[in-house]
Design a protein around this motif. Structure first.
Motif, mmCIF file in Angstrom:
data_model
loop_
_atom_site.group_PDB
_atom_site.id
_atom_site.type_symbol
_atom_site.label_atom_id
_atom_site.label_comp_id
_atom_site.label_asym_id
_atom_site.label_seq_id
_atom_site.Cartn_x
_atom_site.Cartn_y
_atom_site.Cartn_z
ATOM 1 N N GLY A 185 0.817 -1.212 0.000
ATOM 2 C CA GLY A 185 0.000 0.000 0.000
ATOM 3 C C GLY A 185 0.848 1.259 0.000
ATOM 4 N N ALA A 186 0.372 2.294 0.698
ATOM 5 C CA ALA A 186 1.082 3.567 0.746
ATOM 6 C C ALA A 186 2.473 3.376 1.342
ATOM 7 C CB ALA A 186 0.287 4.566 1.585
ATOM 8 N N GLY A 187 3.474 3.789 0.622
ATOM 9 C CA GLY A 187 4.849 3.625 1.071
ATOM 10 C C GLY A 187 5.446 2.290 0.720
ATOM 11 N N GLY A 188 4.630 1.381 0.180
ATOM 12 C CA GLY A 188 5.114 0.051 -0.171
ATOM 13 C C GLY A 188 5.758 0.025 -1.545
ATOM 14 N N HIS A 189 6.131 -1.169 -1.968
ATOM 15 C CA HIS A 189 6.741 -1.327 -3.287
ATOM 16 C C HIS A 189 5.726 -1.053 -4.387
ATOM 17 C CE1 HIS A 189 10.741 -2.826 -2.237
ATOM 18 N NE2 HIS A 189 10.173 -3.473 -1.232
ATOM 19 N N ARG A 190 6.222 -0.567 -5.513
ATOM 20 C CA ARG A 190 5.379 -0.231 -6.652
ATOM 21 C C ARG A 190 5.557 -1.204 -7.811
ATOM 22 N NH1 ARG A 190 2.914 1.694 -3.439
ATOM 23 N NH2 ARG A 190 2.328 3.861 -3.045
ATOM 24 N N ASN A 191 6.214 -2.296 -7.538
ATOM 25 C CA ASN A 191 6.403 -3.328 -8.550
ATOM 26 C C ASN A 191 6.746 -4.627 -7.814
ATOM 27 O OD1 ASN A 191 6.847 -4.711 -11.014
ATOM 28 N ND2 ASN A 191 7.731 -2.881 -11.958
ATOM 29 N N GLU A 192 7.038 -5.642 -8.560
ATOM 30 C CA GLU A 192 7.327 -6.968 -8.013
ATOM 31 C C GLU A 192 8.416 -6.909 -6.938
ATOM 32 O OE1 GLU A 192 8.685 -11.341 -9.840
ATOM 33 O OE2 GLU A 192 8.145 -9.663 -11.151
ATOM 34 N N VAL A 193 8.167 -7.564 -5.795
ATOM 35 C CA VAL A 193 9.166 -7.652 -4.727
ATOM 36 C C VAL A 193 9.962 -8.934 -4.951
ATOM 37 C CG1 VAL A 193 9.595 -7.570 -2.256
ATOM 38 C CG2 VAL A 193 7.529 -6.515 -3.191
ATOM 39 N N LEU A 194 11.265 -8.796 -5.115
ATOM 40 C CA LEU A 194 12.102 -9.931 -5.484
ATOM 41 C C LEU A 194 12.786 -10.603 -4.301
ATOM 42 C CD1 LEU A 194 13.788 -8.472 -8.690
ATOM 43 C CD2 LEU A 194 11.839 -10.034 -8.554
ATOM 44 N N SER A 195 13.109 -9.811 -3.264
ATOM 45 C CA SER A 195 13.896 -10.370 -2.168
ATOM 46 C C SER A 195 13.538 -9.693 -0.852
ATOM 47 C CB SER A 195 15.397 -10.193 -2.451
ATOM 48 O OG SER A 195 16.186 -10.816 -1.455
ATOM 49 N N VAL A 196 13.712 -10.423 0.236
ATOM 50 C CA VAL A 196 13.398 -9.904 1.567
ATOM 51 C C VAL A 196 14.289 -10.613 2.581
ATOM 52 C CG1 VAL A 196 11.581 -11.618 2.015
ATOM 53 C CG2 VAL A 196 11.484 -9.392 3.153
ATOM 54 N N ASP A 197 14.575 -9.939 3.696
ATOM 55 C CA ASP A 197 15.419 -10.568 4.717
ATOM 56 C C ASP A 197 15.145 -9.942 6.080
ATOM 57 O OD1 ASP A 197 17.277 -12.335 5.709
ATOM 58 O OD2 ASP A 197 19.014 -11.099 5.229
ATOM 59 N N PHE A 198 15.310 -10.759 7.131
ATOM 60 C CA PHE A 198 15.213 -10.287 8.501
ATOM 61 C C PHE A 198 16.571 -9.748 8.966
ATOM 62 C CE2 PHE A 198 11.601 -13.286 8.770
ATOM 63 C CZ PHE A 198 10.678 -12.503 9.445
ATOM 64 N N HIS A 199 16.529 -8.773 9.844
ATOM 65 C CA HIS A 199 17.749 -8.316 10.514
ATOM 66 C C HIS A 199 18.222 -9.445 11.439
ATOM 67 C CE1 HIS A 199 20.425 -5.962 13.062
ATOM 68 N NE2 HIS A 199 20.372 -5.006 12.153
ATOM 69 N N PRO A 200 19.539 -9.733 11.505
ATOM 70 C CA PRO A 200 20.012 -10.866 12.304
ATOM 71 C C PRO A 200 19.896 -10.678 13.809
ATOM 72 C CG PRO A 200 21.861 -9.641 11.391
ATOM 73 C CD PRO A 200 20.628 -9.085 10.748
ATOM 74 N N SER A 201 19.810 -9.430 14.289
ATOM 75 C CA SER A 201 19.737 -9.223 15.736
ATOM 76 C C SER A 201 18.549 -8.371 16.177
ATOM 77 C CB SER A 201 21.034 -8.565 16.243
ATOM 78 O OG SER A 201 21.240 -7.307 15.623
ATOM 79 N N ASP A 202 17.909 -7.692 15.245
ATOM 80 C CA ASP A 202 16.741 -6.867 15.552
ATOM 81 C C ASP A 202 15.501 -7.568 15.011
ATOM 82 O OD1 ASP A 202 14.748 -5.004 15.897
ATOM 83 O OD2 ASP A 202 15.857 -3.331 15.021
ATOM 84 N N ILE A 203 14.729 -8.184 15.879
ATOM 85 C CA ILE A 203 13.591 -9.005 15.471
ATOM 86 C C ILE A 203 12.502 -8.181 14.800
ATOM 87 C CG2 ILE A 203 12.327 -8.813 17.653
ATOM 88 C CD1 ILE A 203 11.652 -11.804 17.377
ATOM 89 N N TYR A 204 12.526 -6.858 14.981
ATOM 90 C CA TYR A 204 11.479 -6.004 14.436
ATOM 91 C C TYR A 204 11.814 -5.409 13.074
ATOM 92 C CZ TYR A 204 9.851 -6.201 19.273
ATOM 93 O OH TYR A 204 9.427 -6.635 20.505
ATOM 94 N N ARG A 205 12.982 -5.727 12.515
ATOM 95 C CA ARG A 205 13.408 -5.026 11.304
ATOM 96 C C ARG A 205 13.506 -5.979 10.115
ATOM 97 N NH1 ARG A 205 15.068 0.033 11.348
ATOM 98 N NH2 ARG A 205 15.394 -0.080 13.595
ATOM 99 N N ILE A 206 13.011 -5.514 8.964
ATOM 100 C CA ILE A 206 12.997 -6.286 7.723
ATOM 101 C C ILE A 206 13.495 -5.400 6.587
ATOM 102 C CG2 ILE A 206 11.503 -7.386 6.003
ATOM 103 C CD1 ILE A 206 9.701 -8.278 8.247
ATOM 104 N N ALA A 207 14.226 -5.988 5.649
ATOM 105 C CA ALA A 207 14.637 -5.289 4.430
ATOM 106 C C ALA A 207 14.008 -5.983 3.233
ATOM 107 C CB ALA A 207 16.158 -5.286 4.294
ATOM 108 N N SER A 208 13.589 -5.183 2.236
ATOM 109 C CA SER A 208 13.017 -5.757 1.021
ATOM 110 C C SER A 208 13.468 -4.938 -0.180
ATOM 111 C CB SER A 208 11.487 -5.780 1.100
ATOM 112 O OG SER A 208 10.959 -4.459 1.194
ATOM 113 N N CYS A 209 13.424 -5.557 -1.357
ATOM 114 C CA CYS A 209 13.813 -4.861 -2.578
ATOM 115 C C CYS A 209 13.080 -5.480 -3.753
ATOM 116 C CB CYS A 209 15.321 -4.927 -2.803
ATOM 117 S SG CYS A 209 15.921 -6.601 -3.144
#
Length: 235
Positions: A175-199
């Protein structure tokens, strides 16, 4: 549903011979075995990093098949289990390991039909189907600090957080602020359980924070001239 085929611990036919005779002697690595799964491409392979008892076990996906192997002494690779999805048109692109409440390894596989299969490696049966994505699932990652949580990236432009035990989608990052096309990859932060990266195909990397009730984007990087195909945190 997928069919579980217990193959036991049969060694896979492979080769440890060098591909060419003129390899340099100063190579610091060697291929200990090779194997081929039919004529279909293998899109993903992952070792079980969740449970130290099974660190030498890995899973692969390709076509509508999920295969589990074990690395044995002397470079031997043994087939432990194989699962064939009932949907012949399914093509699994990604696989990850998780665990249930009893610590039994769970295999999660997703692909072209957008459904994530949850396979109990102990009972060798499908335990749940994660339904929610509107298009193919490109990647699944498991939270290393809490292996009952997994996150998935999809062609439907969303990232979803799942509870492995219930099969329920906990959060949808879109939605708002989200990706505007296909999401190819995602990963969790190794020490911060609340953080995620996507591209993805929208040329952006997004860092998501799940602290509190609502998620938010804490960082965003835009790449103008290229799509981002993979993202991963380093410890």
């Amino acid at each position: 549903m997928a069919k579980g085929v217990a193959v036991g611990c049969e060694p896979v036919v492979g080769s440890t011979a060098a591909a060419t005779s003129n390899r340099k002697k100063n190579k610091e690595y060697k291929v200990t075995n090779r194997l081929q799964e039919g004529k279909r491409p293998i899109y993903a392979c992952v070792f079980n990093f969740i449970d130290s008892r099974f660190f030498n076990v890995f899973a692969t996906v390709g076509g509508n098949r999920v295969t589990v192997y074990q690395c044995l002494e002397g470079g031997v690779i043994a087939v432990l289990q194989s699962y064939v999805d009932d949907d012949k048109d399914e093509s699994f692109y990604t696989v990850s390991w998780a665990s249930n409440l009893d610590g039994v390894p769970i295999i999660l596989a997703g692909g072209s039909n957008g459904i994530i299969r949850s396979i109990d490696a102990g009972s060798e049966k499908i335990c749940k189907n994660f339904v929610g994505h509107g298009d193919s699932v490109n990647e699944i990652r498991t939270q290393p600090l809490k292996p009952s949580l997994v996150v998935s990236a999809s062609k439907d432009e969303s990232v979803r957080l799942w509870n492995v035990h219930t099969g329920i989608c906990v959060l949808i990052f879109a939605g708002a602020g989200g990706h505007r096309n296909e999401v190819l990859s995602v990963d969790f932060h190794p020490s911060d359980i609340y953080r995620i990266a996507s591209c993805g195909m929208d040329n952006t990397v997004k860092i998501w924070s799940m602290k509190g009730i609502y998620f938010r984007i804490t960082h965003m990087v835009i790449f103008i001239l290229c799509k981002i195909e993979c993202v991963s945190y380093f410890k």
